[in-house]
Design a protein around this motif. Structure first.
Motif, PDB file in Angstrom:
ATOM      1  N   ASP A   1       0.830  -1.214   0.000  1.00 53.67           N
ATOM      2  CA  ASP A   1       0.000   0.000   0.000  1.00 53.67           C
ATOM      3  C   ASP A   1       0.863   1.262   0.000  1.00 53.67           C
ATOM      4  N   GLU A   2       0.276   2.333  -0.486  1.00 55.72           N
ATOM      5  CA  GLU A   2       0.772   3.701  -0.304  1.00 55.72           C
ATOM      6  C   GLU A   2       2.267   3.851  -0.587  1.00 55.72           C
ATOM      7  N   TRP A  54      -2.285  -5.449  -0.058  1.00 50.59           N
ATOM      8  CA  TRP A  54      -3.308  -4.395  -0.102  1.00 50.59           C
ATOM      9  C   TRP A  54      -3.681  -4.126  -1.553  1.00 50.59           C
ATOM     10  N   TRP A  77      -9.030  -2.391   0.702  1.00 49.94           N
ATOM     11  CA  TRP A  77      -9.171  -1.442   1.818  1.00 49.94           C
ATOM     12  C   TRP A  77      -9.667  -0.082   1.353  1.00 49.94           C
ATOM     13  N   TYR A 116     -12.584   0.032   9.422  1.00 52.23           N
ATOM     14  CA  TYR A 116     -11.431   0.726  10.004  1.00 52.23           C
ATOM     15  C   TYR A 116     -11.771   1.165  11.422  1.00 52.23           C
ATOM     16  N   TRP A 119      -5.400   0.297  13.036  1.00 51.48           N
ATOM     17  CA  TRP A 119      -4.173   1.096  12.906  1.00 51.48           C
ATOM     18  C   TRP A 119      -4.038   1.929  14.179  1.00 51.48           C
TER      19      TRP A 119
HETATM   20  C1  ACM Z   1      -3.813   1.015   4.649  1.00 54.86           C
HETATM   21  O1  ACM Z   1      -4.738   1.386   5.398  1.00 54.86           O
HETATM   22  N1  ACM Z   1      -2.841   1.840   4.319  1.00 54.86           N
HETATM   23  C2  ACM Z   1      -3.797  -0.332   4.107  1.00 54.86           C
END
Ligand code: ACM
Ligand code: ZN
Length: 565
Positions: free
Chosen positions: A328-329, A386, A403, A428, A478
């Motif tokens: 991801d990202e 992801w 996600w 989330y 998270w």
């Molecule tokens: C994510 O929430 N960056 C997978």
């Protein structure tokens, strides 16, 4: 005088004869098929017997149940009470299926494998007073209702994620998290072990990952990105400790899926071994949150050696079929990407025939993903990533974790990839639970109340015929703004209960009214376990409104909340 003594004696006699009241049937997630009959079976002192064909872990699970009964009732399960709770192997049941039959004379529990037995035990426990989840003797009606149950989950993958990188959580805290997952029949623990802000896995071949990468010099204050509390934060898990978590989870039917997030979210690794980045650094373990452009260099062979070494040690610790490789990202929109100016990355792109343009970075990421995928496949494992890994050309056999909404999952399933749904909108758990943000502990943002989690339907919007590719659903935790176990539990519960019904129950078996009516009992279980929770669904908002109760308070609570049938 004499008359009053007689009356008192009669009252005492009546009280002594008062029929025990079984706990109202408030099991979460609601079992698939339940028939409640008249009457009850007293469990105090009942014998507990295991079929000789039961495997070692299943017997161990039954022994844990017997130990819990002994603690809360004050009497061993030695047959001095009435009847027997009998655990029997029934090979005709599926691995996660179980059957329970309780009559006035005893109980029979059938399953074919560990998971079925674990879930049957959790259902038995939830049919008893909530104090069964505690660790002290409690005077209560220790009886099971007469009931007949046949139960199995809707989805095979029922996950809960934890990020111990943004804030570190100890092995004991992680076990407690697993205990809560067990109570609600979840079976996958996604452990996000690496991040920009901290590397948590001991890797013997690369000691600097934990000497340097596991520690940061401070933590950003709320969202003031230039600030920093100056307090060193970190920690890591030794390989022995991670094996301990794997074993603890396995005994409860939970598979641990470890994540090494790559090629982005790697600053802690780059701070430890700067030669793995495109620029060579210097880098330092991040003290702020967000998305960095500093990622692993795709054109450096040393990076692949590093990853293969890390995954080799990881596979030795984690036996799971799936390994999460993140993905991801990797590319912040507002920053120049080192991949675009790195000679090694440029040479690789040329060799691979990747043309310059906005999609080049996705194809280069595909290359990194495919290299790691091949290595893991060659070692008998499969990758999950992801949903960014879907951009460009994802190699066959990968599983996609959707996600950024449900679109990625819908598209991946339509293309024939297996999918785990974990959309921000519903899954989330770092999001606020109420609209009154000023009363809630500071959170990353968003708004995800209990009812919305409960209302999630994973097949919504799917291309007809692709539903079988949805392996299941997971919620993510998270921890940028979650620094303590009390806060972690507040964010988890009771939203995880709602998620457990999304994961376990058939769509038409869900019923929010029935579910919320069961919450009182379930939160009593959390009280007994010393697990914190949010009561926003009752209009009580904020972390200070429901500290986990003390043992005395729990006794008071149970007195004030008699369980009526
Ligand atoms: C994510 O929430 N960056 C997978
Ligand atoms: Zn590079």
């Amino acid at each position: 005088m004499k008359k009053s003594i007689v009356i008192l004696a009669a009252m005492a006699l009546l009280a002594g004869c008062a029929k025990p009241q079984p706990q109202a049937f408030q099991v979460i997630p609601m079992p698939a098929d339940v028939t409640v009959n008249e009457g009850y079976f007293p469990v105090t002192g009942a014998a507990i017997a295991c079929d000789e064909n039961m495997d070692e872990l299943s017997v161990k699970a039954v022994n844990r149940f017997a130990d819990a009964l002994k603690i809360v009732t004050g009497k061993a399960c030695d047959g001095k009470g009435k009847g027997e709770i009998r655990f029997v192997v029934n090979p005709n049941l599926a691995a996660e299926q179980y059957a329970i039959n309780v009559t006035k004379d005893g109980a029979t529990v059938e399953a074919s494998a560990l998971n079925g037995f674990v879930y049957a035990i959790e259902t038995l426990k939830q049919m008893l007073p909530a104090a069964i989840y505690g660790d002290k003797k409690v005077k209560a009606d220790w009886v099971l209702p007469c009931v007949s149950i046949l139960d199995q989950p809707r989805f095979a993958y029922r996950g809960m994620h934890l990020d111990p990188c943004r804030h570190f959580f100890s092995i004991e805290e992680t076990k407690k998290y697993l205990d809560v997952m067990t109570a609600y029949k979840l079976n996958r623990f996604h452990w996000h072990l690496t991040e920009d802000q901290g590397w948590r896995m001991e890797v013997k071949k690369y000691p600097k990952l934990t000497e340097i990468g596991a520690w940061r010099d401070g933590t950003v204050i709320k969202k003031d990105w230039d600030s920093n509390d100056g307090i060193r934060h970190g920690g890591f898990y030794t390989q022995e400790e991670m094996k301990e978590i794997v074993a603890y989870a396995a005994e409860r039917g939970i598979t641990v899926i470890p994540e090494i997030d790559l090629p982005g979210h790697m600053i802690a690794a780059l701070a430890s071994y700067p030669e793995l980045g495109c620029t060579g650094g210097p880098y330092s373990v991040w003290t702020r949150w967000g998305v960095s452009e500093q990622i692993l260099c795709a054109g450096n062979e040393q990076v692949y050696t590093f990853l293969e070494d890390v995954f080799t040690e990881l596979m030795d610790i984690f036996p799971s079929e799936y390994i999460h490789i993140g993905g991801d990202e990797c590319f912040p929109r507002d920053k120049a990407l080192p991949w675009d100016s790195c000679p090694k990355c440029a040479a690789l792109m040329k060799k691979l025939g990747i043309k310059k343009g906005p999609d080049a970075k996705h194809y280069l990421q595909n290359y990194v993903t495919a290299r790691v995928q091949k290595f893991l496949n060659d070692n008998g494992r499969k990758i999950i990533g992801w949903d960014e890994i879907l951009e460009g050309d994802l190699a066959e056999g990968a599983t996609v974790m959707s996600w950024r909404g449900t679109k990625g999952g819908i598209k991946a399933a339509a293309k024939g990839f297996d999918v785990v749904m974990t959309p921000t909108d519903y899954a989330y758990f770092d999001y606020y639970q109420s609209k009154e943000r000023d009363k809630e502990p500071f959170a990353i943002g968003g708004y995800l109340p209990l009812e919305k989690v409960y209302g999630y339907e994973p097949f919504d919007g799917m291309v007809a015929g692709s539903e079988d590719h949805i392996l299941g659903v997971q919620a993510n935790m998270w921890t940028e703004y979650i620094a303590t176990p009390e806060h972690l539990e507040y964010m988890l519960m009771p939203r995880m209960c709602a998620m457990s019904e999304v994961q376990w129950c058939a769509a038409d078996a869900k019923d929010y009214e029935r579910f919320t009516a069961s919450l009182e009992h379930t939160l009593g279980m959390m009280d007994a376990m010393g697990v914190n929770y949010c009561l926003d669904y009752k209009g009580l908002i904020g972390l200070d409104r429901q500290p986990a109760r003390t043992e005395e308070e729990l006794e008071e609570y149970l007195k004030e909340n008699p369980r009526s049938w």
